[in-house]
Write a protein that holds these residues in place. Structure first.
Motif, short mmCIF file in Angstrom:
data_model
loop_
_atom_site.label_atom_id
_atom_site.label_comp_id
_atom_site.label_asym_id
_atom_site.label_seq_id
_atom_site.Cartn_x
_atom_site.Cartn_y
_atom_site.Cartn_z
N THR A 89 35.47 4.82 45.49
CA THR A 89 37.05 5.53 46.01
C THR A 89 37.87 5.69 45.25
OG1 THR A 89 37.63 4.51 48.27
CG2 THR A 89 36.08 5.99 48.56
N VAL A 359 43.45 15.72 53.05
CA VAL A 359 42.90 15.25 53.96
C VAL A 359 41.28 15.66 53.93
CG1 VAL A 359 42.17 15.40 56.68
CG2 VAL A 359 44.63 15.12 56.06
N ALA A 362 39.55 14.06 51.83
CA ALA A 362 38.95 12.68 51.92
C ALA A 362 37.93 12.52 52.40
CB ALA A 362 39.85 12.03 52.79
N GLN A 366 32.66 11.02 51.90
CA GLN A 366 32.71 9.97 52.47
C GLN A 366 30.33 10.54 51.89
OE1 GLN A 366 34.44 8.33 54.78
NE2 GLN A 366 35.55 9.51 53.77
N GLY A 520 42.94 12.20 48.23
CA GLY A 520 41.91 12.25 49.26
C GLY A 520 41.09 10.99 48.66
N SER A 521 40.86 10.55 47.99
CA SER A 521 40.02 9.18 47.85
C SER A 521 40.57 7.80 48.07
CB SER A 521 39.22 9.10 46.21
OG SER A 521 38.61 10.23 45.94
N LEU A 523 42.86 7.78 49.97
CA LEU A 523 43.43 7.97 51.12
C LEU A 523 42.02 7.57 52.19
CD1 LEU A 523 45.06 9.18 53.68
CD2 LEU A 523 44.23 11.82 53.43
N SER A 524 41.16 8.13 51.73
CA SER A 524 39.84 7.75 52.71
C SER A 524 39.44 5.74 52.12
CB SER A 524 38.70 7.58 51.55
OG SER A 524 37.30 7.51 52.30
N LEU A 560 38.68 10.96 61.06
CA LEU A 560 38.39 11.88 60.37
C LEU A 560 38.52 12.94 60.26
CD1 LEU A 560 36.38 10.43 57.51
CD2 LEU A 560 39.12 10.92 57.21
#
Length: 586
Positions: A89, A359, A362, A366, A520-521, A523-524, A560
Motif C-alpha cells: 500500500t 476513503v 482505501a 483491499q 487511500g493507500s 490511509l489503508s 471500512l
C-alpha cells in the motif's frame, strides 16, 4: 446534484463555434511544431488507438507487478502479512503521489507529450531493474529450508526496491498526462467532439482493464508457475511496446501548449490578495482586472468568468489607485487577472469532492492486500489446478469490462431520457453511485470472512495456519462490486477533474484525482497499523495475525464499510453545494 453542471455546459455550448466553418481547432491546440492544426487530419478518434494502446500496455506492465506483489513479498522476501500489506500500500500510494511531479512539469514547462516520453523511459528502466532482481542469482533471495527462511541482504533489498520505486517515479509522468492527452484530441469548441470526449473516458478505463485482465490472469499464473523472472520480464516487454505505440501516433496528435507553473500562479493570487487585504472588493465585478484581449493571459487557457464565492481572493484582482496612476499592471505578484483568481477558486471548490475519494481509494486498495490474503486461506483448488489468490482480481477487471459498454451504450441513453443530460448522469451523480456500491463490496467481504471463520471453528482449524475448505470463488461478489464501483467513481473522477479544471491545470487536476488513490493507500496502511496496534495490545492475537484463522478480518471489513457510509453522507452534502466552472471560448 448536477443541475448547475448542465447550466455550465449549456453556457459553454452557446459559445461553441460552427464546426463547418472551422478548418482549424478552436481550443488552442497545435501540431508538433507549434503551428495551428487542421481538424480533419488530426486528433479525434483517429489518434486515440495509439493512446489507448499505450495505456493498455502500460497498465498491463503496472498490474503485472502490483497484482501479485504482496505474494512476492511474503513468499520470496519472507515478510509477514501486515509488513507485506503495508509495503504494497505504501508503494501503491507513492505511485499515485508522484503524478504531482509529472503534472507540474507537463502544465508548466514540457507539455503532456514530452512528459510522457521522458517518464515512460524511467518507467522502463525500473521494470528492467525489477526483472534483474528476480533473474540474477546474486540479487535473488534463497528459498526457505523447512521453516528457516533467510533474510534478504542490503544489496538484494536495494536492487528490488530501487526498481520498484523507479516504476513509481516513471508512472508519475504517465498517469496524469495520458488521459488528459487523450481528451486533448477532442476539440472543446466542437459540440460533436465534446460528446465523443465523454465517451473517450469510458473506453480509456476499458483499455486499462484489458491490460489488468491479462495481468491478473496470465501474468499471475506465469509468476507462480514459471517463475518470477519471466513474470516480471513480460510486463517489462509490455512497457516497451507501450512506448513504441505512443510515439507511433505522433503525426496525428493535437498538442496543448504549457501555460506556465500553476503553483506559481496560485502563490501570486495569495500574495497579491494579502498585499491588498485592506482594499474593498467592488460590487461591480467588471471593475476587477482582466486582460482586454480575447484570450486569457495564461498560455493555452480560456478566460474564466467571475464568481461571487471566496471574495477575499478577489482582492488580488483589484486595480489600486497607485496602479492606475502609474499605469503599471505588469507585476503578477501585486495584480492578478480574474481568470487567475478563478483558477484558485476552482481548486478550492473541488477540494471537498476530491477529499471524499480518499476513503473509496482505501476500499479499492483491499483488492491487492486483504482480499488476496483472505483468498490465500481459502480453498484455491480445481481438480489438480491451484488458483493463485491474486488471480481473483480478474473478476474485478471482468466487472469493469462488463459495465463500461453497458454504461456507455445502455445506461447513458436511458438516463438521458429521464435527466435530459447529454451524458445521462452528471459526474457528481456518477461518483455518488460508485461510493454506494463500494459499501456493498465491503459488506460482501465481511460476510465471506464470517463464513470462513465459522467453518474454521467447526473443523478445528483455528490454531492451524492452513486453508479453510471454503471455495475462493465466494470472493467473486466482492471483486465484482468493486469493479462496478470503479466504473462509476473512478471514471467519473477522470471526467470531473478534466472538465472542471482550468485549461492550463488539467494535468495537475488529473494528478490530484490520482492523489486520492495514493492517500487511500496510505490511509489503508494507517488503518492497518492502528488496528494492529490496538487489537494486539496486552498480548492479544489481534484482528489480522499471520494465521488469519485466529483473527477477525471481518471486523476490519466492517470498519471500512462504516467509514464508507460516513464518507458517502459527507459526499452527498458537498456535491449538493458544488458550483460548476464557467469558461468563455477562444
Amino acid at each position: 446534484m448536477g443541475t448547475q453542471e448542465d447550466e455550465g455546459l449549456l453556457m459553454e455550448d452557446g459559445l461553441l463555434q460552427d464546426e463547418g466553418n472551422q478548418l482549424y481547432t478552436g481550443d488552442g491546440s497545435v501540431d508538433f511544431k507549434g503551428k495551428p492544426i487542421l481538424k480533419q487530419k488530426t486528433g479525434n478518434w483517429r489518434a486515440c488507438p495509439f493512446i489507448l494502446g499505450t495505456e493498455c500496455c502500460e497498465r498491463l506492465a503496472y498490474y503485472g507487478i502490483a497484482t501479485n506483489l504482496v505474494n512476492y513479498l511474503t513468499s520470496k522476501l519472507h515478510e509477514g502479512n501486515v509488513s507485506a500489506a503495508r509495503n504494497v500500500t505504501t508503494w501503491t500510494g507513492t505511485c499515485y503521489l508522484t503524478p504531482l511531479i509529472g503534472a507540474v512539469l507537463a502544465d508548466a514547462y514540457w507539455g503532456r507529450y514530452r512528459t510522457i516520453a521522458v517518464f515512460s523511459t524511467i518507467y522502463f528502466i525500473g521494470m528492467c531493474t525489477l526483472t534483474f532482481s528476480a533473474l540474477i542469482p546474486a540479487f535473488r533471495l534463497a528459498e526457505c529450508v523447512g521453516s528457516v527462511c533467510p533474510s534478504a541482504t542490503p544489496a538484494q533489498y536495494a536492487v528490488f526496491f530501487s526498481g520498484l520505486y523507479l516504476i513509481a517515479l516513471g508512472t508519475g509522468g504517465i498517469k496524469p498526462c495520458v488521459s488528459s492527452f487523450g481528451a486533448d484530441q477532442f476539440d472543446d469548441t466542437d459540440p460533436r467532439e465534446r460528446v465523443k470526449k465523454g465517451s473517450f473516458f469510458n473506453w480509456f478505463y476499458f483499455s486499462i482493464n484489458i491490460g489488468a485482465l491479462v495481468s491478473s490472469s496470465l501474468i499471475v499464473w506465469v509468476q507462480e508457475n514459471l517463475g518470477w523472472a519471466l513474470g516480471f520480464g513480460i510486463p517489462a516487454l509490455s512497457m516497451g511496446i507501450a512506448i513504441a505505440s505512443f510515439f507511433s501516433g505522433t503525426p496525428l496528435y493535437r498538442f496543448q501548449k504549457p501555460g506556465g507553473s500553476p503553483l506559481t500562479r496560485m502563490c501570486q493570487v495569495l500574495v497579491a490578495s494579502f498585499h491588498k487585504w485592506k482594499l474593498k472588493v467592488p460590487e461591480d465585478s467588471s471593475l476587477l482586472y482582466e486582460t482586454s484581449e480575447k484570450n486569457s493571459a495564461i498560455e493555452g487557457s480560456r478566460k474564466l468568468e467571475h464568481t461571487d464565492e471566496l471574495k477575499c481572493l478577489d482582492k488580488a484582482a483589484i486595480v489600486s489607485d497607485s496602479e492606475i496612476k502609474h499605469g503599471d499592471f505588469s507585476d503578477p505578484w501585486r495584480l492578478c487577472t480574474v481568470t487567475q483568481v478563478e483558477e484558485l477558486k476552482i481548486l478550492i471548490r473541488m477540494f471537498p469532492i476530491w477529499a471524499t475519494g480518499i476513503v473509496f481509494a482505501a476500499v479499492y486498495a483491499q483488492m491487492s492486500t486483504m482480499f488476496v490474503e483472505q483468498g490465500e486461506v481459502m480453498d484455491r483448488t480445481i481438480g489438480s489446478f491451484t488458483i493463485p489468490a491474486a488471480s481473483l482480481s480478474t473478476f474485478d477487471v471482468i466487472s469493469v469490462i462488463f459495465w463500461v459498454p453497458i454504461y456507455d451504450k445502455i445506461l447513458v441513453p436511458v438516463a438521458r431520457k429521464f435527466t435530459g443530460k447529454e451524458r445521462g448522469f452528471s459526474e457528481l451523480q456518477r461518483m455518488g453511485i460508485g461510493l454506494f456500491i463500494s459499501i456493498l463490496s465491503m459488506i460482501a467481504a465481511a460476510f465471506v470472512e464470517i463464513k470462513r471463520l465459522q467453518l474454521a471453528k467447526e473443523l478445528g482449524l483455528v490454531d492451524k495456519d492452513v486453508a479453510v475448505p471454503l471455495s475462493i470463488f465466494w470472493q467473486i461478489p466482492q471483486y465484482f462490486l468493486v469493479g462496478a464501483a470503479e466504473v462509476f467513481t473512478f471514471i467519473g473522477q477522470l471526467q470531473f477533474f478534466y472538465d472542471q479544471s482550468p485549461d492550463a491545470m488539467r494535468s495537475l487536476c488529473s494528478a490530484l484525482s490520482l492523489l486520492t488513490t495514493s492517500l487511500g493507500s496510505y490511509l489503508s496502511s494507517l488503518i492497518l497499523t492502528i488496528v494492529t496496534a490496538v487489537t494486539t495490545a496486552d498480548g492479544k492475537t489481534g484482528w489480522i495475525p499471520d494465521n488469519l484463522n485466529e483473527g477477525h478480518l471481518d471486523y476490519f471489513f466492517w470498519l471500512l464499510a462504516g467509514l464508507s457510509v460516513f464518507n458517502l453522507l459527507v459526499y452527498v452534502f458537498c456535491a449538493s453545494k458544488y458550483k460548476q466552472k464557467k469558461a468563455t471560448s477562444f
